[in-house]
Write a protein that holds these residues in place. Structure first.
Motif, mmCIF file in Angstrom:
data_model
loop_
_atom_site.group_PDB
_atom_site.id
_atom_site.type_symbol
_atom_site.label_atom_id
_atom_site.label_comp_id
_atom_site.label_asym_id
_atom_site.label_seq_id
_atom_site.Cartn_x
_atom_site.Cartn_y
_atom_site.Cartn_z
ATOM 1 N N SER A 173 -18.042 -35.299 16.745
ATOM 2 C CA SER A 173 -16.612 -35.097 16.595
ATOM 3 C C SER A 173 -16.319 -33.645 16.237
ATOM 4 O O SER A 173 -17.214 -32.879 15.876
ATOM 5 N N LEU A 174 -15.054 -33.284 16.310
ATOM 6 C CA LEU A 174 -14.626 -31.946 15.927
ATOM 7 C C LEU A 174 -15.040 -31.647 14.486
ATOM 8 O O LEU A 174 -15.553 -30.566 14.190
ATOM 9 N N VAL A 175 -14.843 -32.621 13.615
ATOM 10 C CA VAL A 175 -15.206 -32.443 12.209
ATOM 11 C C VAL A 175 -16.698 -32.179 12.074
ATOM 12 O O VAL A 175 -17.124 -31.216 11.431
ATOM 13 N N SER A 176 -17.506 -33.015 12.688
ATOM 14 C CA SER A 176 -18.962 -32.845 12.625
ATOM 15 C C SER A 176 -19.399 -31.521 13.225
ATOM 16 O O SER A 176 -20.285 -30.856 12.689
ATOM 17 N N ASP A 177 -18.783 -31.145 14.335
ATOM 18 C CA ASP A 177 -19.115 -29.873 14.978
ATOM 19 C C ASP A 177 -18.822 -28.695 14.057
ATOM 20 O O ASP A 177 -19.625 -27.777 13.934
ATOM 21 N N LYS A 178 -17.667 -28.726 13.396
ATOM 22 C CA LYS A 178 -17.279 -27.622 12.514
ATOM 23 C C LYS A 178 -18.214 -27.535 11.307
ATOM 24 O O LYS A 178 -18.631 -26.444 10.914
ATOM 25 N N ILE A 179 -18.529 -28.672 10.719
ATOM 26 C CA ILE A 179 -19.421 -28.682 9.550
ATOM 27 C C ILE A 179 -20.825 -28.246 9.960
ATOM 28 O O ILE A 179 -21.467 -27.462 9.256
ATOM 29 N N SER A 180 -21.296 -28.723 11.097
ATOM 30 C CA SER A 180 -22.618 -28.321 11.593
ATOM 31 C C SER A 180 -22.684 -26.822 11.848
ATOM 32 O O SER A 180 -23.679 -26.164 11.517
ATOM 33 N N ALA A 181 -21.630 -26.272 12.440
ATOM 34 C CA ALA A 181 -21.596 -24.835 12.703
ATOM 35 C C ALA A 181 -21.649 -24.056 11.396
ATOM 36 O O ALA A 181 -22.372 -23.059 11.283
ATOM 37 N N TYR A 182 -20.909 -24.511 10.394
ATOM 38 C CA TYR A 182 -20.938 -23.844 9.088
ATOM 39 C C TYR A 182 -22.350 -23.884 8.499
ATOM 40 O O TYR A 182 -22.872 -22.861 8.053
ATOM 41 N N LYS A 183 -22.970 -25.056 8.511
ATOM 42 C CA LYS A 183 -24.311 -25.187 7.933
ATOM 43 C C LYS A 183 -25.319 -24.307 8.667
ATOM 44 O O LYS A 183 -26.188 -23.697 8.046
ATOM 45 N N GLN A 184 -25.194 -24.238 9.978
ATOM 46 C CA GLN A 184 -26.083 -23.383 10.765
ATOM 47 C C GLN A 184 -25.877 -21.919 10.399
ATOM 48 O O GLN A 184 -26.844 -21.172 10.209
ATOM 49 N N GLU A 185 -24.630 -21.512 10.288
ATOM 50 C CA GLU A 185 -24.335 -20.105 9.986
ATOM 51 C C GLU A 185 -24.691 -19.729 8.555
ATOM 52 O O GLU A 185 -25.163 -18.621 8.305
ATOM 53 N N ILE A 186 -24.511 -20.647 7.593
ATOM 54 C CA ILE A 186 -24.889 -20.329 6.216
ATOM 55 C C ILE A 186 -26.408 -20.222 6.118
ATOM 56 O O ILE A 186 -26.940 -19.395 5.378
ATOM 57 N N HIS A 187 -27.111 -21.040 6.901
ATOM 58 C CA HIS A 187 -28.580 -20.946 6.944
ATOM 59 C C HIS A 187 -28.997 -19.583 7.510
ATOM 60 O O HIS A 187 -29.869 -18.909 6.954
ATOM 61 N N HIS A 188 -28.357 -19.190 8.594
ATOM 62 C CA HIS A 188 -28.649 -17.899 9.213
ATOM 63 C C HIS A 188 -28.339 -16.761 8.242
ATOM 64 O O HIS A 188 -29.123 -15.819 8.101
ATOM 65 N N TYR A 189 -27.221 -16.844 7.568
ATOM 66 C CA TYR A 189 -26.849 -15.836 6.578
ATOM 67 C C TYR A 189 -27.907 -15.788 5.471
ATOM 68 O O TYR A 189 -28.293 -14.717 5.011
ATOM 69 N N GLY A 190 -28.388 -16.942 5.075
ATOM 70 C CA GLY A 190 -29.410 -17.029 4.026
ATOM 71 C C GLY A 190 -30.722 -16.369 4.403
ATOM 72 O O GLY A 190 -31.468 -15.924 3.531
ATOM 73 N N GLU A 191 -31.005 -16.312 5.691
ATOM 74 C CA GLU A 191 -32.222 -15.617 6.131
ATOM 75 C C GLU A 191 -32.108 -14.119 5.869
ATOM 76 O O GLU A 191 -33.097 -13.453 5.585
ATOM 77 N N THR A 192 -30.903 -13.588 5.973
ATOM 78 C CA THR A 192 -30.661 -12.168 5.747
ATOM 79 C C THR A 192 -30.374 -11.875 4.275
ATOM 80 O O THR A 192 -30.808 -10.861 3.744
ATOM 81 N N MET A 193 -29.646 -12.767 3.631
ATOM 82 C CA MET A 193 -29.210 -12.569 2.244
ATOM 83 C C MET A 193 -29.643 -13.760 1.384
ATOM 84 O O MET A 193 -28.811 -14.508 0.868
ATOM 85 N N PRO A 194 -30.949 -13.975 1.224
ATOM 86 C CA PRO A 194 -31.405 -15.181 0.523
ATOM 87 C C PRO A 194 -30.939 -15.258 -0.930
ATOM 88 O O PRO A 194 -30.578 -16.341 -1.405
ATOM 89 N N GLY A 195 -30.935 -14.149 -1.639
ATOM 90 C CA GLY A 195 -30.522 -14.185 -3.036
ATOM 91 C C GLY A 195 -29.080 -14.612 -3.200
ATOM 92 O O GLY A 195 -28.747 -15.422 -4.080
#
Length: 115
Positions: free
Chosen positions: A2-24
């Protein structure tokens, strides 16, 4: 999905990616929010309902979806979530009215005094 699931999944993916660069930063954020949203004087469900109201007031689509899902996961009923929407609406309307009867009228009075 769903749109909701897609948006939440995209956020989780991007926060994970951000965490690879800015883990602290990411780890500190997750620790902070985990502490804030855990049971305390307010239970976790109530905290998620508060977050729904704040997300609505900030017009944050992903946060709204996320915290509605989290509120449900913590046991909030649809009625409780919709009542949260009503409370947020009342608070936001009250904010606009209170600013209108104070700041706007003060600005009008100040402008009139200059003329």
């Amino acid at each position: 999905m769903s749109l909701v699931s897609d948006k939440i999944s995209a956020y989780k993916q991007e926060i994970h990616h951000y965490g690879e660069t800015m883990p602290g930063v990411t780890e500190a954020y997750h620790a902070f929010t985990g502490e804030c949203f855990g049971d305390g004087a307010l239970d976790a469900k109530t905290k998620q309902l508060i977050a729904v109201g704040i997300a609505l007031s900030m017009n944050q689509e992903v946060c709204t979806f996320y915290h509605v899902n989290e509120a449900r996961a913590k046991g909030a009923s649809d009625e409780e979530i919709l009542e949260t929407v009503a409370v947020a609406s009342a608070a936001l309307a009250g904010n606009a009215l209170s600013q209108g009867v104070t700041r706007v009228q003060q600005a009008l009075a100040a402008e009139s005094a200059l003329q």
